[in-house]
Design an enzyme around this catalytic site. Structure first.
Site, mmCIF file in Angstrom:
data_model
loop_
_atom_site.group_PDB
_atom_site.id
_atom_site.type_symbol
_atom_site.label_atom_id
_atom_site.label_comp_id
_atom_site.label_asym_id
_atom_site.label_seq_id
_atom_site.Cartn_x
_atom_site.Cartn_y
_atom_site.Cartn_z
ATOM 1 N N ASP A 93 -8.541 -5.221 -2.324
ATOM 2 C CA ASP A 93 -7.940 -5.464 -1.010
ATOM 3 C C ASP A 93 -8.290 -4.355 -0.020
ATOM 4 O O ASP A 93 -8.231 -3.174 -0.329
ATOM 5 C CB ASP A 93 -6.423 -5.576 -1.111
ATOM 6 C CG ASP A 93 -5.809 -5.906 0.237
ATOM 7 O OD1 ASP A 93 -6.091 -6.998 0.753
ATOM 8 O OD2 ASP A 93 -5.098 -5.055 0.787
ATOM 9 N N HIS A 116 0.858 -1.187 0.000
ATOM 10 C CA HIS A 116 0.000 0.000 0.000
ATOM 11 C C HIS A 116 0.895 1.238 0.000
ATOM 12 O O HIS A 116 1.607 1.496 0.969
ATOM 13 C CB HIS A 116 -0.911 0.001 1.230
ATOM 14 C CG HIS A 116 -1.878 -1.145 1.252
ATOM 15 N ND1 HIS A 116 -3.095 -1.099 0.617
ATOM 16 C CD2 HIS A 116 -1.784 -2.377 1.805
ATOM 17 C CE1 HIS A 116 -3.730 -2.257 0.790
ATOM 18 N NE2 HIS A 116 -2.943 -3.050 1.505
ATOM 19 N N LEU A 117 0.845 1.986 -1.111
ATOM 20 C CA LEU A 117 1.659 3.193 -1.225
ATOM 21 C C LEU A 117 0.870 4.465 -0.913
ATOM 22 O O LEU A 117 1.458 5.546 -0.807
ATOM 23 C CB LEU A 117 2.274 3.292 -2.625
ATOM 24 C CG LEU A 117 3.274 2.190 -2.984
ATOM 25 C CD1 LEU A 117 3.832 2.409 -4.384
ATOM 26 C CD2 LEU A 117 4.407 2.114 -1.965
ATOM 27 N N HIS A 172 -2.922 -12.442 1.793
ATOM 28 C CA HIS A 172 -2.632 -12.615 3.230
ATOM 29 C C HIS A 172 -3.388 -13.767 3.909
ATOM 30 O O HIS A 172 -4.133 -13.579 4.865
ATOM 31 C CB HIS A 172 -2.852 -11.308 3.993
ATOM 32 C CG HIS A 172 -4.081 -10.538 3.626
ATOM 33 N ND1 HIS A 172 -5.338 -11.090 3.518
ATOM 34 C CD2 HIS A 172 -4.230 -9.217 3.331
ATOM 35 C CE1 HIS A 172 -6.212 -10.162 3.195
ATOM 36 N NE2 HIS A 172 -5.560 -9.013 3.065
ATOM 37 N N HIS A 195 0.415 3.888 8.328
ATOM 38 C CA HIS A 195 -0.583 4.779 8.919
ATOM 39 C C HIS A 195 0.130 5.881 9.689
ATOM 40 O O HIS A 195 1.171 5.629 10.320
ATOM 41 C CB HIS A 195 -1.501 4.027 9.882
ATOM 42 C CG HIS A 195 -2.403 3.043 9.214
ATOM 43 N ND1 HIS A 195 -3.438 3.422 8.396
ATOM 44 C CD2 HIS A 195 -2.419 1.683 9.246
ATOM 45 C CE1 HIS A 195 -4.058 2.329 7.951
ATOM 46 N NE2 HIS A 195 -3.459 1.274 8.446
ATOM 47 N N ASN A 199 -5.434 -6.606 9.566
ATOM 48 C CA ASN A 199 -6.472 -7.333 8.841
ATOM 49 C C ASN A 199 -5.814 -8.180 7.754
ATOM 50 O O ASN A 199 -5.163 -7.629 6.863
ATOM 51 C CB ASN A 199 -7.434 -6.326 8.202
ATOM 52 C CG ASN A 199 -8.549 -6.969 7.416
ATOM 53 O OD1 ASN A 199 -8.567 -8.162 7.177
ATOM 54 N ND2 ASN A 199 -9.511 -6.156 6.980
ATOM 55 N N ASP A 237 2.055 -6.841 2.585
ATOM 56 C CA ASP A 237 0.859 -6.079 2.975
ATOM 57 C C ASP A 237 1.278 -4.822 3.738
ATOM 58 O O ASP A 237 0.674 -4.441 4.744
ATOM 59 C CB ASP A 237 -0.103 -6.919 3.815
ATOM 60 C CG ASP A 237 -1.484 -6.275 3.960
ATOM 61 O OD1 ASP A 237 -1.744 -5.261 3.275
ATOM 62 O OD2 ASP A 237 -2.290 -6.770 4.767
#
Length: 428
Positions: free
Chosen positions: A150, A58-59, A230, A307, A276, A303
């Protein structure tokens, strides 16, 4: 571009060899090599691997640049030994059109720390009701081959079937976030003894397993490829193992944190462990390690879910789910798989480079360390052991569950098509 001579590296963990890079290509592999004017890197027995490939990153850009950007995320990737990452579609706006995936792809090309392959959304807005522009995203400059909602599950069986049928036309793959939404309403952690004792809403294993069972049967019916994101439970392992025994075209990934951590960590109520799918039991961890070793689980994917501080420094129920992972993934795999004797370094190269590149159709990546191949490489000091210090991360976010924990291995060098992106542990 100058020549680079890597001297005395253990290629895929084997006997020490020299590797000569000329331009963007591996020119020669052997012993006693020399090259006039070449920059010499004394490997001193470090392990040389093909550049790592992450099928699940996740970028955050566009839309959540406070968490991560393509620049900071690819710098983190290079620090962790990666030369290619697949950027998930849950951005703002969602990567559900050719325009958005091309934006992400071009940002990756501009920054140059690793190749960025956008993942296209399966449904418009990740809402699960209408198929996104799958064909247009594939035909775009980004050449999208992997599609995923996702963060959300494609829970409608008809929509999932249509997606599988659509991507079959160009040998694409649907990567499913396996989570039955009705079974996980209000869930905060793995459903089991620990959740009962802590009084937190439980996330049952069957919520993952039921979706995987449905989707492997759909993939078999359609004759298309499905990838399980995942995977986290022992039951999921058995379903994938059964599906593969039937010749169904299914692949699966496991994250580093699901190979190492269990739901016992949640007893601290530290939201850094909120993820998650949730951290599972020791029994699940053992099953995941064994499945990765025997090939039931095809790859390790991070994954990587950055944050900002305020989204994690709060009470458990309010905290965001996810962990950063690009800069610690290889160390965790060494700890859980190599140092335990479950995988050798050739196996690591397969699970973290060859196989993810093959699943995602990432040309030029996941190639053998041999003459004539692209010089996408990473050099690892496997003898190193030290504490994880997130203050030194290249990622914009610091939400790692390993802060202060001693882990083995350290990536010292990364090369992307012969260009150094990391030298002596420092970004170029």
């Amino acid at each position: 571009m100058s020549k680079i001579l890597i001297r005395g590296a253990k290629v895929l963990g084997g006997d020490p060899q020299d590797v000569l890079i000329d331009g963007g290509t591996i020119a020669e592999v052997g012993t006693g090599l020399s090259a006039e004017g070449a920059e010499v890197v004394e490997a001193g027995g470090k392990v040389l691997l093909p550049g790592l490939v992450d099928l699940h990153t996740h970028l955050r850009e566009p839309g959540r640049e406070d968490s991560e950007t393509v620049l900071t995320g690819t710098r983190a990737a290079a620090s962790g030994g990666y030369t290619a990452v697949f950027a998930m579609a849950n951005t703002f706006p969602v990567a559900d059109t050719a325009g958005v995936v091309e934006q992400v792809w071009r940002l990756g090309r501009e920054h140059g720390y690793c190749d960025v392959r956008p993942v296209g959304a399966v449904t418009v807005g990740l809402e699960g009701r209408k198929l996104a522009e799958l064909g247009a995203m594939h035909e775009s400059a980004a050449g999208v081959t992997v599609f995923s909602d996702d963060g959300k599950c494609v829970h409608d069986a008809v929509i999932m079937r249509r997606a599988l049928e659509y991507v079959k036309a160009f040998d694409g793959v649907v990567a499913q976030h396996a989570q039955e939404p009705r079974l996980t309403e209000g869930a905060q952690m793995n459903e089991g003894v620990v959740s009962a004792e802590l009084g937190l809403g439980g996330w049952p294993a069957v919520a993952e397993e039921a979706v995987i069972a449905r989707d492997v049967l759909l993939a078999d019916h359609v004759g298309s490829r499905v990838h399980i994101c995942h995977l986290s439970t022992a039951g999921s392992v058995e379903i994938v193992r059964w599906a593969k025994s039937r010749g169904i075209r299914v692949t699966a990934e496991v994250t580093p944190h699901h190979l190492l951590l269990t739901d016992e960590s949640v007893r601290t109520y530290d939201p850094v462990y909120k993820v998650n799918p949730p951290l599972r039991t020791e029994r699940d961890v053992r099953a995941l390690r064994e499945a990765l070793a025997d090939g039931t689980i095809d790859i390790v994917a991070t994954d990587h879910a950055p944050h900002p501080h305020e989204d994690k420094d709060c009470e458990w129920a309010a905290a965001a789910m996810g962990m950063v992972g690009l800069e610690t993934a290889l160390s965790v795999v060494q700890e859980t798989m190599v140092d335990t004797g479950l995988l050798d370094w050739a196996g690591v190269a397969d699970r973290m480079s060859f196989a993810p590149a093959r699943i995602g159709r990432a040309e030029g990546h996941g190639r053998p360390v041999s003459a004539g191949e692209p010089a996408n490489l990473t050099l690892v000091d496997t003898a190193y052991r030290g504490p994880v210090d997130p203050a030194g991360f290249a990622s914009r976010s610091r939400n790692t569950p390993y802060e202060g924990r001693e882990l083995p291995g350290r990536v010292t060098h990364t090369w992307l098509r012969g260009k150094a992106t990391l030298v002596d542990g420092k970004l170029t």
